[in-house]
Design an enzyme around this catalytic site. Structure first.
Site, PDB file in Angstrom:
ATOM      1  N   SER A 110       0.803  -1.230   0.000  1.00 58.02           N
ATOM      2  CA  SER A 110       0.000   0.000   0.000  1.00 58.02           C
ATOM      3  C   SER A 110       0.833   1.276   0.000  1.00 58.02           C
ATOM      4  CB  SER A 110      -0.931   0.008   1.216  1.00 58.02           C
ATOM      5  OG  SER A 110      -1.862  -1.040   1.154  1.00 58.02           O
ATOM      6  N   PHE A 280      -9.313   6.384  17.582  1.00 58.28           N
ATOM      7  CA  PHE A 280     -10.368   5.552  18.139  1.00 58.28           C
ATOM      8  C   PHE A 280      -9.919   4.148  18.534  1.00 58.28           C
ATOM      9  CE2 PHE A 280     -12.220   8.602  15.081  1.00 58.28           C
ATOM     10  CZ  PHE A 280     -12.881   9.399  15.995  1.00 58.28           C
ATOM     11  N   GLU A 281      -8.652   3.886  18.423  1.00 56.03           N
ATOM     12  CA  GLU A 281      -8.112   2.586  18.845  1.00 56.03           C
ATOM     13  C   GLU A 281      -6.624   2.720  19.109  1.00 56.03           C
ATOM     14  OE1 GLU A 281      -8.605  -0.467  19.754  1.00 56.03           O
ATOM     15  OE2 GLU A 281     -10.771  -0.619  19.498  1.00 56.03           O
ATOM     16  N   GLU A 320     -10.141   6.125   3.695  1.00 56.45           N
ATOM     17  CA  GLU A 320      -9.705   4.750   3.479  1.00 56.45           C
ATOM     18  C   GLU A 320     -10.502   3.762   4.325  1.00 56.45           C
ATOM     19  OE1 GLU A 320      -5.809   1.802   3.887  1.00 56.45           O
ATOM     20  OE2 GLU A 320      -6.231   3.334   5.414  1.00 56.45           O
ATOM     21  N   HIS A 329      -6.262 -10.435   4.262  1.00 53.31           N
ATOM     22  CA  HIS A 329      -5.028 -11.059   4.742  1.00 53.31           C
ATOM     23  C   HIS A 329      -5.330 -12.227   5.680  1.00 53.31           C
ATOM     24  CE1 HIS A 329      -1.919  -8.645   2.967  1.00 53.31           C
ATOM     25  NE2 HIS A 329      -2.347  -7.514   3.496  1.00 53.31           N
ATOM     26  N   ASP A 366      -6.089   0.349  -3.668  1.00 56.54           N
ATOM     27  CA  ASP A 366      -4.650   0.439  -3.892  1.00 56.54           C
ATOM     28  C   ASP A 366      -4.101  -0.809  -4.552  1.00 56.54           C
ATOM     29  OD1 ASP A 366      -5.302  -0.957  -1.621  1.00 56.54           O
ATOM     30  OD2 ASP A 366      -3.974   0.137  -0.280  1.00 56.54           O
ATOM     31  N   HIS A 462      -1.182  -9.938  -1.092  1.00 59.77           N
ATOM     32  CA  HIS A 462      -1.722  -9.114  -2.169  1.00 59.77           C
ATOM     33  C   HIS A 462      -1.530  -9.855  -3.491  1.00 59.77           C
ATOM     34  CE1 HIS A 462      -0.666  -5.216   0.262  1.00 59.77           C
ATOM     35  NE2 HIS A 462      -1.544  -5.997   0.878  1.00 59.77           N
TER      36      HIS A 462
END
Length: 499
Positions: A110, A280-281, A320, A329, A366, A462
């Site tokens: 990416s 947020f994480e 994204e 994955h 991507d 990928h």
């Protein structure tokens, strides 16, 4: 200014097959739908106005195959067969196939793919926004060179810049909006090699928020923004060893900070007093299927557009869906398509909020993954489940599983490699052998099921296949044919500077 594409000669040519003679199937629903679709394209107008706003949607890992799976899933969730369903962005008037290879990779990661879309040149795997002659990990050379980013071009035009990601904000795709690095893995300062003076990616985002290069950033990755002796609001420990507290820096300059859905909802959608940062994480945000106290991608999109659109000069916003990639994955198709649907909902949210007469929206990916589809499944086979046989006397599958040569059923979709491999080592370090297990529809459609794969890998890879790009708005007709990925930057740059 809009230039009409309608040409009487073309219309006559298009109409001639339908009206110059009687066609037996003219009343067939497929025939009439096809004719109407072509006529709509013939009558379409292209928009050659200058773009005030640019929104780049990137569903990480959402190649043509992954997108196909999401389409079927979305349609089946609404009670249809799935094949004929149209995702929000699939209705855009312009589309292209995009070649994703990098300078040194037939299959990219990416970093160079996102970098290509933000700089206009292809780059090297693992490297973000540095010239292709710079080698991975070449810290010194990385300090001496740079590429002009789309965010910098937009900023010089007086526009706002925003980033949203369900992955860490320091991950490759969002990082390509604001950073330059000889290794995408240098997300925090503790990740830098000894003696390397390059700034880590999180520090670069902090710098960008302070300088005004980035005005809004919402996503995961809080670990890289707090020092190691500070605990974030969600209870995780920071990982910075330089003592820098980037969250305090943002709030100290008058900016706003959110760490969950409630605090984001409580923010003022304004940049008047400073930038906005949402973390947020600790790491990546939750998958949509598991989301609890985190904003959805659509909710973050709505907040960002509300905020950035207050600038009359316009904005650039990259959004994204990072976890589509991660679920691929993992070989976990159920979470892939659930996040894929959330991505399509975010696109629809943007469409409902902006004026596409002055806003160019590009939706793309991507790269693709090693996802594969089996045959010959009948229509209505659950995209997450078993491949069911076709119905010789009807439309929907007859409900009988197709059997392979080993006498066992198989799923509609699988992977060429990954954690769901049918091969397993006889013993630690031993030869890989195996055979496919029996499988039921209930097992295959479980949220946690890992699709069967061939080659054993802890993480599925990928692939180098093309991805699609869909576009609407000013100069969106430039997204067509088979394109190099870096050309998407040039479409956006051209639309911004058109006169």
């Amino acid at each position: 200014m809009k230039t009409s594409l309608k040409a009487s000669v073309a219309l006559v040519a298009l109409a001639a097959p339908a009206f110059a003679q009687d066609i037996a199937q003219a009343d067939n629903e497929w025939f009439t739908a096809g004719s109407e679709a072509v006529m709509a394209r013939a009558e379409a107008e292209v928009n050659t106005a200058q773009a005030q706003n640019i929104i780049l949607f990137v569903a990480d890992g959402n190649g043509v195959g992954t997108n196909y799976a999401t389409r079927l899933f979305a349609g089946q969730q609404e009670g249809g067969l799935g094949d004929d369903y149209v995702l929000s962005y699939e209705a855009f008037p312009n589309a292209a196939l995009v070649k994703t290879y990098s300078v040194n990779g037939q299959t990219p990661d990416s970093a160079p793919t996102a970098g290509a879309m933000n700089t206009g040149i292809k780059q090297r795997n693992t490297v973000i926004n540095l010239p292709s002659e710079i080698a991975v990990d070449d810290c010194a050379a990385g300090l001496e060179t740079n590429l002009t980013l789309l965010s910098e071009i937009v900023g010089d035009m007086g526009k706002e810049v925003g980033i949203i990601s369900t992955a860490r904000l320091t991950h490759a795709t969002p990082a390509a909006v604001y950073s330059r690095t000889a290794n995408r893995n240098w997300e925090g300062n503790a990740d830098l090699p000894e003696g390397c003076e390059q700034r880590d990616i999180a520090a670069q985002l902090g710098d960008a928020l302070e300088s005004g290069l980035v005005d809004l950033a919402l996503g995961g990755g809080g670990r890289y923004f707090f020092p190691e002796d500070v605990t974030g609001d969600e209870g995780y420990a920071g990982r910075r060893t330089d003592g820098r507290n980037i969250v305090e820096e943002v709030t100290g300059m008058g900016g706003q900070f959110a760490w969950n859905a409630e605090t984001l909802e409580g923010l003022t959608p304004s940049l008047e007093n400073g930038p906005i940062l949402g973390l947020f994480e600790d790491s990546h945000m939750e998958y949509e299927a598991d989301r609890t106290d985190e904003p959805s991608l659509a909710e973050m999109t709505a907040f960002a557009i509300d905020t950035l659109s207050q600038n009359e000069e316009g904005f650039y916003l990259e959004i994204e869906a990072g976890r589509v990639d991660h679920a691929n994955h993992a070989g976990n198709l159920a979470r892939v398509v659930t996040d894929g649907v959330a991505f399509a909902e975010a696109v629809q949210t943007a469409l409902d909020m902006v004026d596409t007469s002055n806003t160019l929206i590009i939706v793309t990916a991507d790269h693709e993954h090693s996802i594969a589809f089996n045959g010959y499944c009948g229509r209505g086979s659950n995209i997450l489940g078993l491949c069911m046989d076709t119905n010789d006397a009807g439309i929907e599958t007859n409900g009988e599983p197709m059997l392979a040569a080993d006498g066992k059923p198989y799923t509609v979709a699988g992977y060429l490699n990954g954690a769901g491999s049918i091969l397993a080592p006889v013993e630690e370090g031993g030869e890989f052998v195996g055979s496919r297990p029996e499988l039921t529809e209930e097992e295959a459609t479980d949220l946690d099921y890992l699709q069967q794969a061939l080659i054993p890998n802890s993480s599925e890879s990928h692939s180098g296949e093309d991805v699609a790009a869909f576009a609407i708005g000013p100069w969106s007709h430039l997204v067509n044919g088979v394109m190099e990925q870096n050309e998407l930057f040039h479409v956006m740059n051209y639309a911004l500077n058109a006169e």
